[in-house]
Write a protein that holds these residues in place. Structure first.
Motif, mmCIF file in Angstrom:
data_model
loop_
_atom_site.group_PDB
_atom_site.id
_atom_site.type_symbol
_atom_site.label_atom_id
_atom_site.label_comp_id
_atom_site.label_asym_id
_atom_site.label_seq_id
_atom_site.Cartn_x
_atom_site.Cartn_y
_atom_site.Cartn_z
ATOM 1 N N CYS A 240 0.820 -1.217 0.000
ATOM 2 C CA CYS A 240 0.000 0.000 0.000
ATOM 3 C C CYS A 240 0.848 1.259 0.000
ATOM 4 O O CYS A 240 0.651 2.155 -0.833
ATOM 5 N N LEU A 241 1.786 1.380 0.940
ATOM 6 C CA LEU A 241 2.634 2.556 1.071
ATOM 7 C C LEU A 241 4.085 2.112 1.231
ATOM 8 O O LEU A 241 4.373 1.143 1.934
ATOM 9 N N ALA A 242 5.000 2.849 0.579
ATOM 10 C CA ALA A 242 6.425 2.533 0.702
ATOM 11 C C ALA A 242 7.219 3.832 0.798
ATOM 12 O O ALA A 242 6.974 4.777 0.045
ATOM 13 N N ALA A 243 8.150 3.876 1.733
ATOM 14 C CA ALA A 243 9.030 5.034 1.890
ATOM 15 C C ALA A 243 10.447 4.503 2.092
ATOM 16 O O ALA A 243 10.683 3.663 2.960
ATOM 17 N N TYR A 244 11.393 5.016 1.296
ATOM 18 C CA TYR A 244 12.724 4.453 1.361
ATOM 19 C C TYR A 244 13.750 5.379 0.702
ATOM 20 O O TYR A 244 13.406 6.321 -0.025
ATOM 21 N N LYS A 245 14.997 5.075 0.960
ATOM 22 C CA LYS A 245 16.127 5.750 0.329
ATOM 23 C C LYS A 245 16.643 4.856 -0.786
ATOM 24 O O LYS A 245 17.018 3.712 -0.555
ATOM 25 N N LYS A 246 16.695 5.415 -2.016
ATOM 26 C CA LYS A 246 17.146 4.642 -3.170
ATOM 27 C C LYS A 246 18.543 5.051 -3.607
ATOM 28 O O LYS A 246 19.368 4.214 -3.973
ATOM 29 N N LYS A 247 18.819 6.364 -3.580
ATOM 30 C CA LYS A 247 20.103 6.890 -4.020
ATOM 31 C C LYS A 247 20.878 7.420 -2.827
ATOM 32 O O LYS A 247 20.316 8.102 -1.969
ATOM 33 N N GLN A 248 22.171 7.146 -2.782
ATOM 34 C CA GLN A 248 22.955 7.435 -1.587
ATOM 35 C C GLN A 248 23.084 8.930 -1.281
ATOM 36 O O GLN A 248 23.308 9.319 -0.142
ATOM 37 N N GLU A 249 22.910 9.797 -2.300
ATOM 38 C CA GLU A 249 23.068 11.230 -2.052
ATOM 39 C C GLU A 249 21.828 11.880 -1.446
ATOM 40 O O GLU A 249 21.826 13.081 -1.161
ATOM 41 N N PHE A 250 20.747 11.102 -1.201
ATOM 42 C CA PHE A 250 19.511 11.650 -0.659
ATOM 43 C C PHE A 250 19.204 11.040 0.702
ATOM 44 O O PHE A 250 19.822 10.066 1.122
ATOM 45 N N PHE A 251 18.205 11.640 1.372
ATOM 46 C CA PHE A 251 17.646 11.055 2.580
ATOM 47 C C PHE A 251 16.568 10.056 2.176
ATOM 48 O O PHE A 251 16.421 9.717 1.005
ATOM 49 N N GLY A 252 15.789 9.616 3.149
ATOM 50 C CA GLY A 252 14.703 8.698 2.864
ATOM 51 C C GLY A 252 13.459 9.427 2.391
ATOM 52 O O GLY A 252 13.502 10.578 1.959
ATOM 53 N N GLY A 253 12.305 8.758 2.482
ATOM 54 C CA GLY A 253 11.052 9.347 2.058
ATOM 55 C C GLY A 253 10.101 9.514 3.225
ATOM 56 O O GLY A 253 10.248 8.882 4.275
ATOM 57 N N PHE A 254 9.086 10.382 3.035
ATOM 58 C CA PHE A 254 8.095 10.631 4.085
ATOM 59 C C PHE A 254 6.705 10.617 3.456
ATOM 60 O O PHE A 254 6.480 11.219 2.405
ATOM 61 N N ILE A 255 5.765 9.916 4.117
ATOM 62 C CA ILE A 255 4.373 9.886 3.681
ATOM 63 C C ILE A 255 3.480 10.168 4.882
ATOM 64 O O ILE A 255 3.650 9.581 5.953
ATOM 65 N N SER A 256 2.525 11.089 4.685
ATOM 66 C CA SER A 256 1.524 11.384 5.705
ATOM 67 C C SER A 256 0.143 11.213 5.090
ATOM 68 O O SER A 256 -0.165 11.813 4.062
#
Length: 285
Positions: A240-256
């Motif tokens: 249903c929902l996924a939040a993650y870091k894919k590329k090393q130069e970024f932070f992770g993801g946020f969902i509200s």
């Protein structure tokens, strides 16, 4: 700029390299040019165009796989644009590259365009993206895409408000947003081969309502992106929902998500240690 840390007047600037100018004169040897509204429209020889200026209607027909057209530098207002691609039974025969000599992945692309009161439709797009918006802004009444060979809709480096997005049957992602700010009133996404909604590379996306069904993944937020949803109604998904870091130069993801419903699905959430998902005022880590 190259270190990806330039912020000026509350705008984040991203270095994306140097590309050949799409307006260069020698391109006219293979691309035809029209002036539509307040912008230039280019299309290759395997695109057929029917433009009715009195009715504010443009039909773009794709005659061969990966044939492309694009708008560049200007404004579009009070116009209905309809891209008609190839039929699904022809897609399995495609062997060509999905990116053309000018770096375009979209069957129909909009580059540096200001939108006002525009409607866009696409079907059977035989390209990496059926519709691609790049470095554009403004307001779009609606986008409707059906039967996409790969990704249906791709938006990059843009600040766009869209009232409604309807996508059905995409072999890969239904809607992909990156490097921008996006305000969408309503999504209706179904039969997406991978992600129904993918938001990445420090994007911010807000939506009042998203309806997703019969897809692999619902909403994915990755690489420093923020997705805010008021009403989420999903069914028949693997995740249903996924939040993650894919590329090393970024932070992770946020969902509200304020009101969350995901029925008949294998997993409610998928999340890594760099990310957060908040549903019904409960933080999931």
């Amino acid at each position: 700029l190259i270190s990806d840390e330039l912020v000026k007047d509350d705008t984040i600037y991203q270095y994306i390299g140097i590309k050949e100018n799409l307006n260069k004169k020698n391109q006219t040897n293979s691309y035809k040019k029209l002036r539509i509204k307040n912008t230039d429209f280019y299309h290759d020889e395997n695109i057929e165009v029917k433009y009715n200026e009195d009715q504010n209607n443009l039909d773009v027909y794709q005659k061969t796989p990966f044939a492309r057209a694009y708008f560049i530098n200007g404004g579009l207002n009070k116009i209905n644009i309809n891209f008609i691609g190839l039929k699904l039974d022809e897609f399995d025969k495609i062997q060509s590259s999905s990116i053309n000599d000018y770096g375009l992945t979209g069957c129909l692309s909009f580059i540096n365009i200001k939108f006002e009161n525009v409607e866009i439709k696409g079907s059977n797009g035989a390209c990496e993206d059926t519709i691609n918006l790049i470095n554009s802004s403004g307001e779009i009444k609606g986008i409707e895409i059906i039967e996409a060979y790969s990704d249906a809709l791709d938006l990059d480096f843009s600040k766009i408000n869209i009232n409604n997005i309807y996508i059905n049957n995409s072999k890969n992602d239904c809607a992909d947003f990156s490097f921008g700010n996006y305000d969408i009133n309503q999504f209706n996404l179904s039969n997406c081969g991978d992600k129904a909604l993918s938001v990445g590379e420090r994007s911010i996306l807000t939506t009042n309502e998203i309806n997703i069904k019969d897809s692999k993944m619902g909403i994915a937020s990755k690489d420093g992106s923020i997705v805010k949803v008021i009403n989420n109604n999903s069914q028949n998904l693997e995740i249903c929902l996924a939040a993650y870091k894919k590329k090393q130069e970024f932070f992770g993801g946020f969902i509200s998500v304020e009101n969350f419903s995901c029925k008949n699905s294998e997993s409610n959430v998928e999340i890594d240690k760099f990310s957060q998902i908040k549903t019904l005022n409960t933080m999931i880590k």
